[in-house]
Design a protein around this motif. Structure first.
Motif, mmCIF file in Angstrom:
data_model
loop_
_atom_site.group_PDB
_atom_site.id
_atom_site.type_symbol
_atom_site.label_atom_id
_atom_site.label_comp_id
_atom_site.label_asym_id
_atom_site.label_seq_id
_atom_site.Cartn_x
_atom_site.Cartn_y
_atom_site.Cartn_z
ATOM 1 N N GLU A 70 0.634 -1.249 0.148
ATOM 2 C CA GLU A 70 -0.007 0.007 0.030
ATOM 3 C C GLU A 70 0.748 1.300 -0.173
ATOM 4 N N ILE A 71 1.777 1.432 0.885
ATOM 5 C CA ILE A 71 2.857 2.491 0.943
ATOM 6 C C ILE A 71 3.292 2.751 -0.409
ATOM 7 N N GLU A 72 3.956 1.353 -1.158
ATOM 8 C CA GLU A 72 4.415 1.546 -2.438
ATOM 9 C C GLU A 72 3.418 2.130 -3.412
ATOM 10 N N ASN A 73 2.583 1.601 -3.563
ATOM 11 C CA ASN A 73 1.555 1.956 -4.583
ATOM 12 C C ASN A 73 0.883 3.672 -4.250
ATOM 13 N N GLU A 74 0.939 4.150 -3.107
ATOM 14 C CA GLU A 74 0.455 5.408 -2.732
ATOM 15 C C GLU A 74 1.589 6.612 -2.902
ATOM 16 N N TYR A 75 2.834 6.045 -2.578
ATOM 17 C CA TYR A 75 4.058 7.237 -2.257
ATOM 18 C C TYR A 75 5.147 6.449 -3.145
ATOM 19 N N GLY A 76 5.550 5.400 -3.591
ATOM 20 C CA GLY A 76 6.491 5.014 -4.209
ATOM 21 C C GLY A 76 7.315 3.987 -3.674
ATOM 22 N N SER A 77 8.727 3.408 -4.071
ATOM 23 C CA SER A 77 9.659 2.748 -3.461
ATOM 24 C C SER A 77 10.065 3.200 -2.205
ATOM 25 N N ILE A 78 10.134 2.195 -1.140
ATOM 26 C CA ILE A 78 10.781 2.888 0.111
ATOM 27 C C ILE A 78 12.383 2.980 -0.038
ATOM 28 N N ASP A 79 12.976 4.070 0.283
ATOM 29 C CA ASP A 79 14.260 4.433 0.187
ATOM 30 C C ASP A 79 14.903 3.674 1.376
ATOM 31 N N MET A 80 14.368 3.876 2.793
ATOM 32 C CA MET A 80 15.152 3.372 3.897
ATOM 33 C C MET A 80 14.184 2.796 4.719
ATOM 34 N N LEU A 81 14.350 1.756 5.193
ATOM 35 C CA LEU A 81 13.632 0.868 6.114
ATOM 36 C C LEU A 81 14.509 0.731 7.690
ATOM 37 N N ILE A 82 13.789 1.186 8.545
ATOM 38 C CA ILE A 82 14.268 1.262 9.842
ATOM 39 C C ILE A 82 13.352 0.220 10.692
ATOM 40 N N ASN A 83 14.267 -0.934 10.940
ATOM 41 C CA ASN A 83 13.574 -1.780 11.840
ATOM 42 C C ASN A 83 13.692 -1.420 13.363
ATOM 43 N N ASN A 84 12.696 -0.795 13.834
ATOM 44 C CA ASN A 84 13.002 -0.386 15.136
ATOM 45 C C ASN A 84 12.201 -1.160 16.322
ATOM 46 N N ALA A 85 10.987 -1.585 15.772
ATOM 47 C CA ALA A 85 10.022 -2.166 16.891
ATOM 48 C C ALA A 85 10.648 -3.290 17.675
ATOM 49 N N GLY A 86 10.446 -3.423 18.921
ATOM 50 C CA GLY A 86 10.972 -4.305 19.774
ATOM 51 C C GLY A 86 10.377 -4.447 21.015
#
Length: 237
Positions: A70-86
């Protein structure tokens, strides 16, 4: 969209919220991801910038895949992913409950892997992108009363280092963040007020991370280690 698109998991508080606010000031489009839209919306109250709110369960691969699509369809390809959840549960090894162990492995390990899998194919196609794993110093050494949490973070470290090896011949950057304790809701009910005064501040950590992750030609930061400064012991006469 020409803005850099940055997706941050666990963005509802602590380091995730601090990173989101600071990246918004850098004119990036920030995708705040977490379990509750309500808490995510509070992070960006009275904030100027381009952002979007996305609730998801990172322990469910199909949910992760759908939201990232959904993010890609709406805004484009993700440049940076920050895996922060813990998440962490603490106590003696023999006292850890089955549900606590499962939750730590599901959120900390599976969540990191699932979110990475969601962005990796497009990053490989473009031969460009940044993947960040917020591991903590629990991924560097064992700690008393943190055996389950440490085990999950060692797994994230292993995944991150393996990803670096897999992508060594590409222009995709992979970084592991190893920081000590921060004064965040993570420690609610665990540390008292006096102990929390000795912890680092999320805004400071976010500033250091962002500076080190700034894209530079022919350079990749494999890991960032940020430790609590220990007070000097008083000299006795």
């Amino acid at each position: 969209m020409t803005k850099q698109i940055i997706a941050i998991t666990g963005a509802s508080s602590g380091l995730g919220a601090a990173l989101a606010k600071q990246y918004l000031k850098q004119d990036a489009h920030v995708c705040l991801l977490g379990r509750s839209n309500t808490t995510l919306e509070k992070v960006v109250e009275n904030t100027v910038g381009s952002y979007s709110i996305h609730s998801l369960d990172i322990t469910t691969k199909t949910d992760v895949a759908n939201v990232f699509q959904e993010i890609e369809n709406e805004y484009g390809s993700i440049d940076m992913l920050i895996n922060n959840a813990g998440v962490g549960y603490f106590g003696l090894a023999e006292d850890l409950q089955e549900e606590e162990i499962s939750t730590m492995l599901d959120v900390n390990v599976k969540g990191t892997i699932y979110c990475t899998q969601a962005v990796l194919p497009k990053m490989k196609t473009r031969n460009k992108g940044t993947i960040v794993s917020v591991v903590s110093t629990a991924g560097l050494q064992g700690k008393a009363n943190e055996s389950g949490y440490v085990a999950s973070k060692f797994a994230v470290r292993g995944f991150t280092e393996s990803l670096q090896a897999e992508l060594a011949d590409t222009m995709i950057r992979v970084s592991g963040i190893y920081m000590g304790g921060m004064d965040t809701p993570f420690w609610d009910g665990i540390f008292n007020e006096e102990k929390r005064k000795t912890l680092m501040r999320p805004d400071d950590i976010a500033e250091i991370i962002i500076h080190n992750l700034e894209e530079r030609s022919n350079l990749s930061v494999d890991e960032i280690v940020i430790r609590n400064k220990k007070p000097k012991s008083k000299q006795t006469i």
